[in-house]
Design an enzyme around this catalytic site. Structure first.
Site, short mmCIF file in Angstrom:
data_model
loop_
_atom_site.label_atom_id
_atom_site.label_comp_id
_atom_site.label_asym_id
_atom_site.label_seq_id
_atom_site.Cartn_x
_atom_site.Cartn_y
_atom_site.Cartn_z
N LYS A 141 0.94 -1.09 -0.15
CA LYS A 141 0.04 0.11 0.02
C LYS A 141 0.79 1.18 0.06
CE LYS A 141 -4.46 -1.31 1.87
NZ LYS A 141 -5.47 -1.00 2.89
N LYS A 157 -5.54 -10.31 -6.22
CA LYS A 157 -6.73 -10.27 -5.23
C LYS A 157 -7.76 -9.66 -5.76
CE LYS A 157 -6.89 -8.31 -1.28
NZ LYS A 157 -6.75 -7.63 0.24
N LYS A 196 -11.95 -4.37 -3.32
CA LYS A 196 -12.80 -3.22 -3.54
C LYS A 196 -12.15 -1.86 -3.91
CE LYS A 196 -12.81 -3.08 1.59
NZ LYS A 196 -13.28 -4.22 2.60
P1 TYM Z 1 -10.78 -6.10 4.81
O1 TYM Z 1 -11.44 -5.14 4.97
O2 TYM Z 1 -9.52 -5.94 3.53
O3 TYM Z 1 -11.24 -7.47 4.30
C1 TYM Z 1 -12.29 -7.85 5.19
C2 TYM Z 1 -12.13 -9.58 5.24
O4 TYM Z 1 -12.40 -9.84 3.87
C3 TYM Z 1 -11.32 -10.83 3.50
N1 TYM Z 1 -11.07 -10.76 1.90
C4 TYM Z 1 -10.81 -11.93 1.17
N2 TYM Z 1 -11.03 -13.10 1.34
C5 TYM Z 1 -11.15 -13.83 0.23
N3 TYM Z 1 -10.64 -13.13 -1.07
C6 TYM Z 1 -10.72 -11.89 -1.24
N4 TYM Z 1 -10.24 -11.23 -2.42
C7 TYM Z 1 -10.78 -11.01 0.03
N5 TYM Z 1 -10.64 -9.75 0.08
C8 TYM Z 1 -10.76 -9.77 1.56
C9 TYM Z 1 -10.22 -10.23 4.42
O5 TYM Z 1 -9.10 -11.16 4.30
C10 TYM Z 1 -10.90 -9.87 5.63
O6 TYM Z 1 -11.17 -11.15 6.69
N6 TYM Z 1 -7.00 -5.61 8.33
C11 TYM Z 1 -8.55 -6.43 7.95
C12 TYM Z 1 -9.69 -5.65 8.88
C13 TYM Z 1 -9.63 -5.89 10.33
C14 TYM Z 1 -9.48 -7.26 11.17
C15 TYM Z 1 -9.19 -6.77 12.48
C16 TYM Z 1 -9.71 -8.39 10.48
C17 TYM Z 1 -9.15 -4.91 11.14
N7 TYM Z 1 -9.15 -5.26 12.51
C18 TYM Z 1 -9.41 -7.68 13.55
C19 TYM Z 1 -9.80 -9.38 11.65
C20 TYM Z 1 -9.60 -8.88 12.90
C21 TYM Z 1 -8.84 -5.67 6.65
O7 TYM Z 1 -8.34 -4.98 6.12
O8 TYM Z 1 -9.88 -6.51 6.00
#
Ligand code: TYM
Length: 341
Positions: free
Chosen positions: A119, A202, A205
């Site tokens: 990023k 990947k 969004k």
């Molecule tokens: P984020 O918002 O990017 O994504 C949320 C969840 O969706 C999963 N995900 C995917 N799984 C499969 N294929 C994909 N293409 C895909 N894109 C996203 C992510 O693995 C995630 O589980 N850092 C985290 C948010 C967060 C979090 C936490 C998660 C903040 N604090 C504590 C768990 C525990 C994030 O940016 O997810």
């Protein structure tokens, strides 16, 4: 040190930094619902608005995306009476514990995070400090509830390893078995859903091309169009999943299909072996629409009453604080902060 038995508790979060994708749904949300419905563990699910602002968010968009994500959770089956659902900024214990963790985590650990490197890219000088510290806040999200299990997609694996390292270093430095060493739950066929335009990237969004992803808000025609245009190769589908090793785009569509119907990719292959894309893609689109249309419909119904969504989030935050506040108070005590008893 004797191992402490921690109450099994699930925590996970999603950033409301845009509309949710099929990757978020299959890799995370659908599994959150299954875990809730298993009923074995207390579940806490969070819309991580503080994480979202580590990159620029228009304030109006952040409000809208947070409510939409809350609606997507409920429309997918999260019941806010059985699970705790809230937005992160409303539970200040997250940021309070994150500060302690900023003092536990090492610069070197943070600098090795691949998400940071991706990023921030070559322009790290200009990235926010929040983006660098992001994983320490994520560790605090989890550990302020003493959560033992965290369902996520594959891309969050390294952040969860860091969470374990932070917990272990805190426990070691303060000579107390206080934070659990959290177990990541990265399971199922769709833990890494890839872009429909590039099977090595990947689904996200934040991808510039809307054709690269299925949004939870897409209508049936758009879903069908996106799968029809999805990049593939010229070969028909083989007999076994193993034969897709060198065919990332084809494998991705099989993973998506397996995730949608809740079967293993191996068993899916027995159904689709020999099919060409002209047959498989429309079928995949149909199955995706069957799954997503009721969710999209329910999301728009829920979004008809924004005050109710806000009320649910605020109620969730109050319940979350009841769990988080004593953990933070005890952490302060362990660290040596004078506070009221
Ligand atoms: P984020 O918002 O990017 O994504 C949320 C969840 O969706 C999963 N995900 C995917 N799984 C499969 N294929 C994909 N293409 C895909 N894109 C996203 C992510 O693995 C995630 O589980 N850092 C985290 C948010 C967060 C979090 C936490 C998660 C903040 N604090 C504590 C768990 C525990 C994030 O940016 O997810």
């Amino acid at each position: 040190m004797p191992a402490t038995a921690f109450t099994p508790r699930v925590f996970s979060g999603i950033q409301p930094s845009g509309g949710l994708t099929l990757g978020n749904y299959l890799g995370a949300l659908k599994r959150f619902v299954d875990i809730q419905n298993d009923g074995k563990q207390e579940c806490i699910y969070c819309l991580v608005d503080l994480h979202a602002i580590t990159t620029w968010q228009e304030p109006d968009d952040l409000v809208r995306n947070t409510r939409e994500a809350a609606a997507a959770f409920m429309a997918s089956g999260i019941d806010p009476r059985r699970s705790i659902l809230f937005n992160q900024s409303q539970v200040p214990e997250h940021t309070q514990l994150a500060w302690i963790f900023n003092c536990v985590a090492r610069m070197g650990w943070m600098g090795r995070m691949t998400q940071w490197k991706d990023k921030a890219g070559k322009n790290a000088e200009n990235a926010s400090l929040g983006l660098f510290a992001y994983p320490a806040l994520m560790a605090a999200d989890i550990l302020v509830y003493h959560a033992t299990h965290v369902p996520v997609g594959e891309d969050q694996k390294q952040h969860l390893e860091l969470t374990r390292d932070i917990a272990a270093k805190f426990n070691h430095d303060y000579k107390i078995d206080f934070f659990p060493i959290t177990e990541p739950m990265i399971e199922g066929p769709a833990t890494r859903v890839m872009s429909l335009r590039d099977g090595t990237k990947k689904m996200s969004k934040s991808d510039a091309s809307d054709m690269s992803r299925i949004n939870l808000s897409d209508d049936a025609d758009t879903i069908a169009l996106k799968f029809r245009k999805a990049r593939t190769d010229a070969e028909p589908l083989p007999e076994t999943y193993g034969e897709l090793e060198e065919r990332p785009e084809a494998r991705n569509l099989i993973d998506i299909y397996a995730g949608l119907i809740g079967q293993s990719p191996d068993s899916v292959m027995t159904e689709v072996a020999g099919q060409g894309w002209g047959k498989f893609k429309p079928h995949l689109a149909e199955v995706a629409v069957e799954t997503l249309a009721p969710i999209t419909g329910e999301m728009s119904r829920l979004l008809g009453d924004l005050a109710e969504i806000d009320r649910i989030l605020i109620d969730g935050a109050a319940r979350a604080r009841e769990v988080a506040a004593p953990v933070l108070a005890r952490t302060y005590e362990i660290v040596g902060m004078i506070s009221p008893r």
